[in-house]
Motif scaffolding. Structure first.
Motif, PDB file in Angstrom:
ATOM      1  N   THR A   1       0.818  -1.205   0.000  1.00 27.52           N
ATOM      2  CA  THR A   1       0.000   0.000   0.000  1.00 27.52           C
ATOM      3  C   THR A   1       0.854   1.259   0.000  1.00 27.52           C
ATOM      4  O   THR A   1       0.541   2.250  -0.658  1.00 27.52           O
ATOM      5  CB  THR A   1      -0.925  -0.002   1.232  1.00 27.52           C
ATOM      6  N   MET A   2       1.982   1.234   0.727  1.00 28.36           N
ATOM      7  CA  MET A   2       2.869   2.387   0.744  1.00 28.36           C
ATOM      8  C   MET A   2       3.442   2.663  -0.641  1.00 28.36           C
ATOM      9  O   MET A   2       3.515   3.814  -1.085  1.00 28.36           O
ATOM     10  CB  MET A   2       4.002   2.149   1.747  1.00 28.36           C
ATOM     11  N   LEU A   3       3.838   1.599  -1.344  1.00 31.00           N
ATOM     12  CA  LEU A   3       4.360   1.777  -2.696  1.00 31.00           C
ATOM     13  C   LEU A   3       3.293   2.330  -3.633  1.00 31.00           C
ATOM     14  O   LEU A   3       3.571   3.181  -4.480  1.00 31.00           O
ATOM     15  CB  LEU A   3       4.898   0.454  -3.225  1.00 31.00           C
ATOM     16  N   HIS A   4       2.069   1.854  -3.485  1.00 28.96           N
ATOM     17  CA  HIS A   4       0.980   2.359  -4.327  1.00 28.96           C
ATOM     18  C   HIS A   4       0.702   3.827  -4.031  1.00 28.96           C
ATOM     19  O   HIS A   4       0.420   4.615  -4.952  1.00 28.96           O
ATOM     20  CB  HIS A   4      -0.284   1.529  -4.092  1.00 28.96           C
ATOM     21  N   LEU A   5       0.804   4.204  -2.746  1.00 25.88           N
ATOM     22  CA  LEU A   5       0.575   5.602  -2.391  1.00 25.88           C
ATOM     23  C   LEU A   5       1.662   6.496  -2.990  1.00 25.88           C
ATOM     24  O   LEU A   5       1.365   7.544  -3.573  1.00 25.88           O
ATOM     25  CB  LEU A   5       0.546   5.741  -0.866  1.00 25.88           C
ATOM     26  N   GLU A   6       2.915   6.100  -2.864  1.00 29.32           N
ATOM     27  CA  GLU A   6       4.008   6.851  -3.476  1.00 29.32           C
ATOM     28  C   GLU A   6       3.816   6.940  -4.987  1.00 29.32           C
ATOM     29  O   GLU A   6       4.061   7.986  -5.601  1.00 29.32           O
ATOM     30  CB  GLU A   6       5.350   6.201  -3.156  1.00 29.32           C
ATOM     31  N   HIS A   7       3.386   5.822  -5.591  1.00 28.84           N
ATOM     32  CA  HIS A   7       3.189   5.792  -7.035  1.00 28.84           C
ATOM     33  C   HIS A   7       2.061   6.728  -7.460  1.00 28.84           C
ATOM     34  O   HIS A   7       2.173   7.428  -8.487  1.00 28.84           O
ATOM     35  CB  HIS A   7       2.883   4.354  -7.457  1.00 28.84           C
ATOM     36  N   THR A   8       0.995   6.779  -6.688  1.00 27.49           N
ATOM     37  CA  THR A   8      -0.117   7.675  -7.010  1.00 27.49           C
ATOM     38  C   THR A   8       0.320   9.132  -6.955  1.00 27.49           C
ATOM     39  O   THR A   8      -0.004   9.943  -7.835  1.00 27.49           O
ATOM     40  CB  THR A   8      -1.273   7.445  -6.023  1.00 27.49           C
ATOM     41  N   TYR A   9       1.066   9.473  -5.919  1.00 26.81           N
ATOM     42  CA  TYR A   9       1.592  10.834  -5.818  1.00 26.81           C
ATOM     43  C   TYR A   9       2.521  11.154  -6.992  1.00 26.81           C
ATOM     44  O   TYR A   9       2.485  12.258  -7.548  1.00 26.81           O
ATOM     45  CB  TYR A   9       2.351  10.993  -4.505  1.00 26.81           C
ATOM     46  N   ALA A  10       3.372  10.194  -7.354  1.00 31.52           N
ATOM     47  CA  ALA A  10       4.315  10.417  -8.454  1.00 31.52           C
ATOM     48  C   ALA A  10       3.582  10.659  -9.768  1.00 31.52           C
ATOM     49  O   ALA A  10       3.981  11.521 -10.563  1.00 31.52           O
ATOM     50  CB  ALA A  10       5.262   9.230  -8.586  1.00 31.52           C
ATOM     51  N   MET A  11       2.513   9.913 -10.014  1.00 27.91           N
ATOM     52  CA  MET A  11       1.749  10.097 -11.251  1.00 27.91           C
ATOM     53  C   MET A  11       1.100  11.473 -11.297  1.00 27.91           C
ATOM     54  O   MET A  11       1.025  12.109 -12.351  1.00 27.91           O
ATOM     55  CB  MET A  11       0.700   8.998 -11.381  1.00 27.91           C
ATOM     56  N   ALA A  12       0.633  11.958 -10.134  1.00 21.52           N
ATOM     57  CA  ALA A  12       0.016  13.284 -10.100  1.00 21.52           C
ATOM     58  C   ALA A  12       1.045  14.368 -10.430  1.00 21.52           C
ATOM     59  O   ALA A  12       0.762  15.302 -11.193  1.00 21.52           O
ATOM     60  CB  ALA A  12      -0.598  13.531  -8.726  1.00 21.52           C
ATOM     61  N   VAL A  13       2.239  14.240  -9.869  1.00 24.35           N
ATOM     62  CA  VAL A  13       3.282  15.225 -10.143  1.00 24.35           C
ATOM     63  C   VAL A  13       3.724  15.146 -11.595  1.00 24.35           C
ATOM     64  O   VAL A  13       3.906  16.173 -12.270  1.00 24.35           O
ATOM     65  CB  VAL A  13       4.478  15.015  -9.197  1.00 24.35           C
ATOM     66  N   GLU A  14       3.872  13.925 -12.121  1.00 20.55           N
ATOM     67  CA  GLU A  14       4.319  13.790 -13.501  1.00 20.55           C
ATOM     68  C   GLU A  14       3.278  14.334 -14.472  1.00 20.55           C
ATOM     69  O   GLU A  14       3.623  14.888 -15.518  1.00 20.55           O
ATOM     70  CB  GLU A  14       4.619  12.327 -13.813  1.00 20.55           C
ATOM     71  N   GLU A  15       2.023  14.201 -14.135  1.00 21.19           N
ATOM     72  CA  GLU A  15       0.969  14.773 -14.981  1.00 21.19           C
ATOM     73  C   GLU A  15       1.084  16.293 -15.024  1.00 21.19           C
ATOM     74  O   GLU A  15       0.944  16.922 -16.080  1.00 21.19           O
ATOM     75  CB  GLU A  15      -0.400  14.355 -14.453  1.00 21.19           C
ATOM     76  N   MET A  16       1.394  16.897 -13.873  1.00 19.63           N
ATOM     77  CA  MET A  16       1.575  18.354 -13.841  1.00 19.63           C
ATOM     78  C   MET A  16       2.812  18.759 -14.628  1.00 19.63           C
ATOM     79  O   MET A  16       2.801  19.769 -15.347  1.00 19.63           O
ATOM     80  CB  MET A  16       1.683  18.827 -12.390  1.00 19.63           C
ATOM     81  N   VAL A  17       3.883  18.010 -14.518  1.00 21.69           N
ATOM     82  CA  VAL A  17       5.092  18.312 -15.276  1.00 21.69           C
ATOM     83  C   VAL A  17       4.823  18.216 -16.768  1.00 21.69           C
ATOM     84  O   VAL A  17       5.282  19.046 -17.560  1.00 21.69           O
ATOM     85  CB  VAL A  17       6.236  17.353 -14.865  1.00 21.69           C
ATOM     86  N   ARG A  18       4.041  17.207 -17.163  1.00 23.79           N
ATOM     87  CA  ARG A  18       3.715  17.047 -18.574  1.00 23.79           C
ATOM     88  C   ARG A  18       2.856  18.219 -19.072  1.00 23.79           C
ATOM     89  O   ARG A  18       3.071  18.741 -20.162  1.00 23.79           O
ATOM     90  CB  ARG A  18       2.987  15.718 -18.781  1.00 23.79           C
ATOM     91  N   GLU A  19       1.903  18.641 -18.270  1.00 24.68           N
ATOM     92  CA  GLU A  19       1.070  19.782 -18.647  1.00 24.68           C
ATOM     93  C   GLU A  19       1.919  21.054 -18.752  1.00 24.68           C
ATOM     94  O   GLU A  19       1.704  21.893 -19.642  1.00 24.68           O
ATOM     95  CB  GLU A  19      -0.040  19.978 -17.622  1.00 24.68           C
ATOM     96  N   LYS A  20       2.886  21.203 -17.859  1.00 23.64           N
ATOM     97  CA  LYS A  20       3.782  22.361 -17.921  1.00 23.64           C
ATOM     98  C   LYS A  20       4.561  22.363 -19.230  1.00 23.64           C
ATOM     99  O   LYS A  20       4.645  23.406 -19.914  1.00 23.64           O
ATOM    100  CB  LYS A  20       4.739  22.324 -16.728  1.00 23.64           C
TER     101      LYS A  20
END
Length: 552
Positions: free
Chosen positions: A138-157
Motif C-alpha cells: 500500500t505504501m508503494l501504491h501511495l508513493e506511485h499515485t503521488y508520483a503520477m500526479a506530479v508527472e501529470e503536472m510536469v507534462r502539462e507544464k
C-alpha cells in the motif's frame, strides 16, 4: 608576576662547571613550558655556547632540574591567578561549574546525555519499520499515485510551454517579415523582451504550483505513515482504522493512459561472479550493462488490468533505503554545481517527476553543496603549493571572481554526492567532475578521473554502498572518434584499474558481497558489447565450479 593572558615565560638558565684551569659558565634563555625534549635543548646550548663535550652530562642534569623547577613555579602562579577571581568574587562560579560539567559530558560517555531523536530520525525508523510490514504494498501504491500526479503536472507544464513557444515563434516570424513596413527594429526587440517575460512568468507559475503540490504530498505522506505506524503499534479496534486506510489507498490507484507511457527496451547485459584477495578472498558480482544512464533513475510503470502499478524494482529500492545495502551511480558532469545544462538538466528533470519524501530536493542539496564547495575552495587555495599558485597567476586563473571561485575549485576527479529516495534503482549519486580530456585515447591510470573512481569506491565501501554503477568508457554518449579500438583500449584500462581498486578495498575489511556494474552507452553495437564481455573474464578471475567425477 605573570600577566593574565600569559601562556609562556622566558627564563634565564645559568650553568657553571668548575675546571682545573678556568671555570666554565654559560647562560641561555629558556621558554617555559618547554616544548621540546630537555636533552635536545642541552645539545642546542652546547652548540650555541661552545661548551666542551665533557660537560654534557652535568649540563643535562642541571638543565632538567632548572626546567622542572621553573615549570612548577610557572604553573603554580598561573593557577593562583586563575583561582584568585573566584576567591574575591569577581568571577561567576556558576559559569565555571557549567564549563566543567560540559567538559565532562563531552569527554566521558558515562556523563553524556543521550542524543535527542530528531523528527527526521524518527520518521526514518517509522518508515523502515512499516516498509517491512503488510503495509508495504500500500505504501508503494501511495508513493506511485503521488508520483503520477506530479508527472501529470510536469507534462502539462511542458505542453503549455511548447504551445507558448510555437505561438511566439509564429508571431515573431510574421513580425520579422514586416520589418520596415509595419514594425521597426525597436518593435522587434520589445516583442522579444515581452516573449521572454511571458515565458518566465508562465514557467514560474507552473514551478510554484508543482512545488506546492509536492509540499502537500510530502506532508500528507508523512502523516499517513505516522498514523498507520501508530495503528500497528496499538491493538484492538485500531486495526480497523489501519485496514480502512490501506483499502482507501489501494482503491485510489488511477487508470493508465496508453499514450503517456513508452515501453522500455531490454538492455544488453552480462553477469559474472569473481573472488578477489590474496588470502581471504571476497566474492564480488560484476555486471556489464548497455543502457541509458538516466534509464536507471527513471521509473518504468507496469500496467496490470489497465491500472498503472509501480515496477518491481521499486520494491527493492524502497526496502533498502534505510539499510546497509545501498545502490550508487557515478554521473559524469562538468565543474559547475547546478542543474541547468546537459545531463545535469535531464537528471534534475527525472528527480522532479516525483516528490522526494525523505531527503531535501535536488536543488536544495546542490545549494548546500555549493556552500561546502566554497569552504573547500578556500582550503585548497590556502594549502596550494607556491609553485602552483605562481603558475595559476601567470596563466590568468588568479582573476577568478568570488562567485565562480567554488566552480573553479572543482577539478577533474572531484565529486559531490546527492541522496535520493524517488529514483528507480539508485539511492546515492556521485557527481564526478570531468572535462574533454577523456575523449583522448592516451589517458593512463594516473588520470584524475581514474583516481576519482578510486575515491568513489572507497567512499562507497565506507558508507554501505554495496552496489555501484560505473561508466566503463568514462562517457555517457558515443561520438565519432570513439572507434572500436578506442573503446577496447579504454575498457581495458578501466577494467584493470577498477580491479586494483577493488582488491585494495577488499583489504579494508568487510565480508559483504558487493556488486560493481559497468555501464556502457546504449548506442554501442552488439559486436563491441560482445568484445567487452569477453574481455572481462580475461582480466578478472571468475568463480567457476569444480566438477568432480568418480570412477566405479
Amino acid at each position: 608576576m605573570l600577566s593574565a593572558m600569559c601562556t609562556s615565560l622566558e627564563c634565564e638558565f645559568t650553568f657553571t662547571f668548575p675546571d682545573a684551569q678556568k671555570d666554565i659558565s654559560a647562560s641561555y634563555m629558556v621558554t617555559i613550558p618547554l616544548l621540546m625534549p630537555v636533552k635536545e635543548l642541552s645539545y642546542q646550548i652546547l652548540d650555541a655556547c661552545k661548551l666542551p663535550c665533557y660537560v654534557e652530562e652535568d649540563l643535562l642534569n642541571s638543565l632538567e632540574g632548572f626546567v622542572s623547577e621553573q615549570t612548577k613555579k610557572f604553573l603554580d602562579e598561573r593557577s593562583e591567578q586563575n583561582i584568585r577571581p573566584y576567591q574575591t568574587g569577581d568571577a561567576d562560579i556558576e559559569s565555571l561549574v557549567e564549563r566543567w560539567s560540559q567538559a565532562f559530558r563531552e569527554e566521558h560517555t558515562m556523563y553524556a546525555k543521550p542524543d535527542e531523536e530528531s523528527s527526521e530520525t524518527s520518521f526514518s525508523e517509522v518508515y523502515h519499520s512499516l516498509i517491512h510490514s503488510p503495509a508495504l504494498d500500500t505504501m508503494l501504491h501511495l508513493e506511485h499515485t503521488y508520483a503520477m500526479a506530479v508527472e501529470e503536472m510536469v507534462r502539462e507544464k511542458e505542453e503549455t510551454l511548447e504551445l507558448l513557444l510555437r505561438r511566439q515563434s509564429k508571431e515573431m516570424e510574421m513580425a520579422v517579415e514586416k520589418v520596415g513596413v509595419v514594425y521597426s527594429d525597436q518593435d522587434i526587440n520589445s516583442m522579444a523582451a515581452r516573449h521572454f517575460e511571458e515565458t518566465e512568468r508562465v514557467t514560474e507559475d507552473w514551478n510554484e504550483r508543482i512545488s506546492r503540490t509536492k509540499e502537500i504530498q510530502r506532508r500528507e505522506f508523512r502523516e499517513w505513515v505516522t498514523k498507520v505506524h501508530e495503528d500497528y503499534d496499538c491493538g484492538g479496534g485500531s486495526r480497523e482504522n489501519t485496514q480502512s486506510r490501506l483499502r482507501a489507498v489501494s482503491e485510489a490507484l488511477p487508470l493508465g493512459r496508453e499514450d503517456l507511457w513508452t515501453t522500455h527496451q531490454m538492455a544488453m547485459e552480462e553477469s559474472f561472479t569473481i573472488h578477489l584477495g590474496s588470502q581471504l578472498k571476497t566474492m564480488h558480482n560484476l555486471r556489464l550493462l548497455a543502457a541509458d544512464v538516466l534509464q536507471l533513475c527513471q521509473h518504468k510503470p507496469n500496467r496490470v488490468g489497465g491500472v498503472l502499478v509501480p515496477q518491481p524494482q521499486r520494491l527493492q529500492t524502497a526496502m533498502s533505503l534505510y539499510s546497509s545495502n545501498l545502490c550508487g551511480l557515478v554521473l559524469l558532469v562538468d565543474n559547475r554545481i547546478n542543474s541547468y545544462t546537459g545531463i545535469k538538466r535531464d537528471f534534475a528533470r527525472v528527480c522532479g517527476q516525483s516528490t522526494e519524501f525523505h531527503f531535501p530536493d535536488l536543488e536544495e542539496q546542490l545549494e548546500g553543496i555549493r556552500e561546502q564547495a566554497k569552504l573547500a575552495s578556500n582550503w585548497r587555495t590556502a594549502n596550494l603549493p607556491q609553485a602552483e599558485n605562481t603558475s595559476q597567476g601567470s596563466s590568468g586563473r588568479s582573476s577568478v571572481t568570488p562567485e565562480h571561485q567554488a566552480y573553479a575549485s572543482l577539478k577533474p576527479g572531484d565529486f559531490y554526492i546527492t541522496k535520493h529516495s524517488n529514483l528507480s534503482d539508485i539511492h546515492v549519486v556521485f557527481h564526478m567532475v570531468t572535462n574533454d580530456s577523456l575523449r583522448s585515447a592516451d589517458i593512463n591510470s594516473r588520470h584524475p578521473v581514474i583516481l576519482g573512481l578510486r575515491n568513489v569506491l572507497r567512499v562507497a565501501h565506507e558508507k554501505d554502498v554495496v552496489n555501484i554503477i560505473l561508466p566503463l568508457l568514462l562517457v555517457h554518449e558515443m561520438s565519432e572518434e570513439m572507434t572500436i579500438p578506442w573503446c577496447l583500449r579504454r575498457a581495458e584500462l578501466v577494467f584493470k584499474c577498477i580491479k586494483g581498486f577493488m582488491i585494495e578495498m577488499a583489504s579494508l575489511g568487510g565480508d559483504e558481497t558487493r556488486t560493481v556494474q559497468f555501464l556502457v552507452p546504449r548506442g554501442i553495437s552488439e559486436e563491441l558489447f560482445s568484445s567487452l564481455a569477453s574481455m572481462l573474464p580475461s582480466i578478472f578471475r571468475l568463480s567457476n565450479p569444480l566438477i568432480l567425477t568418480s570412477k566405479t
